[in-house]
Design an enzyme around this catalytic site. Structure first.
Site, PDB file in Angstrom:
ATOM      1  CB  CYS A 171     -11.975 -11.060 120.222  1.00 59.50           C
ATOM      2  SG  CYS A 171     -11.305  -9.406 119.930  1.00 59.50           S
ATOM      3  CD  GLU A 176      -8.841  -8.735 117.121  1.00 62.93           C
ATOM      4  OE1 GLU A 176      -8.874  -9.778 117.824  1.00 62.93           O
ATOM      5  OE2 GLU A 176      -9.792  -7.964 116.988  1.00 62.93           O
ATOM      6  CD  GLU A 234     -13.956 -15.789 120.306  1.00 57.56           C
ATOM      7  OE1 GLU A 234     -13.430 -14.756 120.763  1.00 57.56           O
ATOM      8  OE2 GLU A 234     -13.972 -16.065 119.089  1.00 57.56           O
TER       9      GLU A 234
END
Length: 487
Positions: free
Chosen positions: A290, A256, A391
């Site tokens: 996230c 993940e 990110e």
């Protein structure tokens, strides 16, 4: 803390780390909270050995009723310590207090009961009936069985959520686990180990918790041939390393990873409500999630208006003491993470962007200690800029224009990631249609909340492999065996 926070859990015993201890820091004040056990390669080796023996030699893997009872015991024990855990989480994680009543503590603890229920109701054996392949009469059945030893490697941003989202289904499925938490939040895992050891009937070796300041212990866990499956949550870059290392033994891997999710505002949406909600989303827990939507896509004709609304909302949110019930945006986890975010803010300016609000550390004298970043809105960039594509993991929102539904979908999907997304529109069917076209694992439409124990979570593309939570997440921890009997 009245609970043990400086011990490892290895083979059912709370033991010191052979590397001594290391400090854990309050990100809101930079004060040393205390010490955590510093596990070494030898400690990890003993933990893996304990998990292997517990899986191979105990009755854990075959006793569904016992596993369900132990999970409910753990849930109740954690609930009994909720107030203590809440204060620990606020201090060690810098999590806003309001979040501990949801995803930072209460929700994942409650979810253990859902996995206990699932284990009891799950169809472990499925009959396929009789057939005569190649003229040979056979009775066929399919069995679902635990994988074996699970290596769980978890990050610092939502430690209870992610630790328990791995432990819950892995244990319900009959596996044993070695948990390696992030060095930034060791206490959250240490307390979990303490409660397991002292307040549940979970057998020795079934759960092992190894805290450490050494990131190399994660690699050791991935590479060890006694470990059957690796469940990792963290950055995409580290996820690649995990997958590469696990491939040497053809080991199963669940990942993940990161996200750069899009929040699409259609031209028939309530612009003020949508942009305000986007600001709320990106500022929550200082953007350290996230699945947080960090690209705001708005109709080109209303770009300036949308930017003004979002900037006003972000300025109003500001930063605050995580102990305060009203705080939405607390500190980021560490000086290292703050410097990383500041590097992206500098990059945004070099790429031609500007700050509609924020852009650095708050000027408030009360924030001269702690790892603070103002909620920030970046304007003037394209989706090709690194700031819009990579990110950042901070309270930073990039606003981008789109030229209608097709273009919004194109821009949203033009990303190496595909973890989450959001669509806001006046016509629900139209908004649903846009949501269905997004290449993302979870999508919110008009504020809908997908976070729940029964909803699978995970991403497309470089956002990961596999799913966590839900039946799909539970089945990540199972093997499939077919048996045919001659009749």
């Amino acid at each position: 803390m009245s609970r043990t926070t400086d011990r490892l859990l290895v083979d059912g015993r709370l033991v010191p780390g052979t590397g001594g201890t290391f400090e854990t820091i309050d990100p809101a004040t930079e004060e040393v909270l205390g010490e955590a056990a510093d596990g070494t390669a030898d400690d990890m080796d003993r933990a893996i050995d304990a998990a292997r023996r517990a899986f191979d030699s105990s009755g854990w893997a075959g006793d569904v009723a016992f596993r369900a009872r132990c999970l409910r015991q753990l849930r109740e024990a954690l609930q009994n310590h909720a107030d203590e855990l809440r204060e620990l989480t606020i201090k060690e994680v810098g999590a806003p207090r309001f979040l501990t009543f949801g995803a930072q503590l209460d929700a994942p603890v409650n979810d253990l009961g859902w996995f206990a229920d699932l284990a009891e109701s799950y169809e472990w054996t499925t009959g396929l009936g009789r057939a005569e392949p190649m003229g040979m009469p056979s009775e066929r059945k399919v069995y679902r069985e635990p994988v074996g030893v699970v290596g769980a490697i978890t990050p610092w941003n939502f430690p209870h959520q992610i630790n328990l989202a791995k432990l819950g289904p892995a244990l319900a499925a009959g596996n044993t686990v070695v948990l390696k938490p992030a060095p930034d939040t060791p206490w959250c895992a240490s307390v979990l180990g303490s409660i397991i050891a002292e307040e549940t009937d979970i057998p020795a070796g079934v759960v092992n918790v190894v805290t450490s300041s050494d990131h190399a212990l994660g690699a050791q866990l991935v590479e060890d041939p006694r470990v059957d499956l690796v469940s990792f949550t963290g950055s995409t870059a580290t996820g690649r390393s995990v997958m590469t290392a696990a491939a040497q033994g053809l080991k199963r891997v669940f990942l993940e990873l990161g996200g750069k999710s899009a929040f699409i505002v259609l031209d028939d949406a309530d612009l003020k409500a949508a942009c305000s909600y986007a600001a709320f989303n990106v500022a929550t827990h200082a953007g350290q999630g996230c699945a947080i939507t960090t690209r705001l896509l708005v109709p080109r004709a209303r770009y300036d208006e949308a930017a003004a609304i979002a900037a006003k909302s972000l300025r109003r949110i500001g930063v605050g003491d995580p102990n305060d019930d009203k705080t939405l945006c607390g500190p980021v986890i560490s000086a290292r993470q703050r410097e990383r975010i500041e590097g992206y803010l500098e990059l945004a300016v070099k790429e031609g962007g500007s700050f509609a609000c924020g852009g650095g550390r708050p000027a408030d004298a009360d924030r001269d200690r702690g790892f603070w970043i103002e909620p920030t809105l970046i304007t003037g960039l394209t989706n090709e800029s690194r700031t819009a594509r990579e990110e950042i993991f901070g309270p930073v929102l990039v606003i981008l224009p789109h030229d209608g539904d097709d273009d919004a979908v194109r821009v949203a999907n033009d990303s190496p990631y595909g973890l989450s997304g959001a669509v806001h529109g006046g016509d629900l069917e139209r908004a649903r249609g846009v949501a269905r076209r997004l290449r993302a694992g979870t999508v919110s439409v008009n504020g809908g909340v997908w976070y729940s124990a029964d909803v699978p979570f995970g991403g497309y593309k470089q956002s990961g492999v596999g799913r966590e939570m839900g039946v799909a997440g539970f089945e990540e921890y199972l093997e499939t065996k077919a048996i045919a009997e001659g009749v």
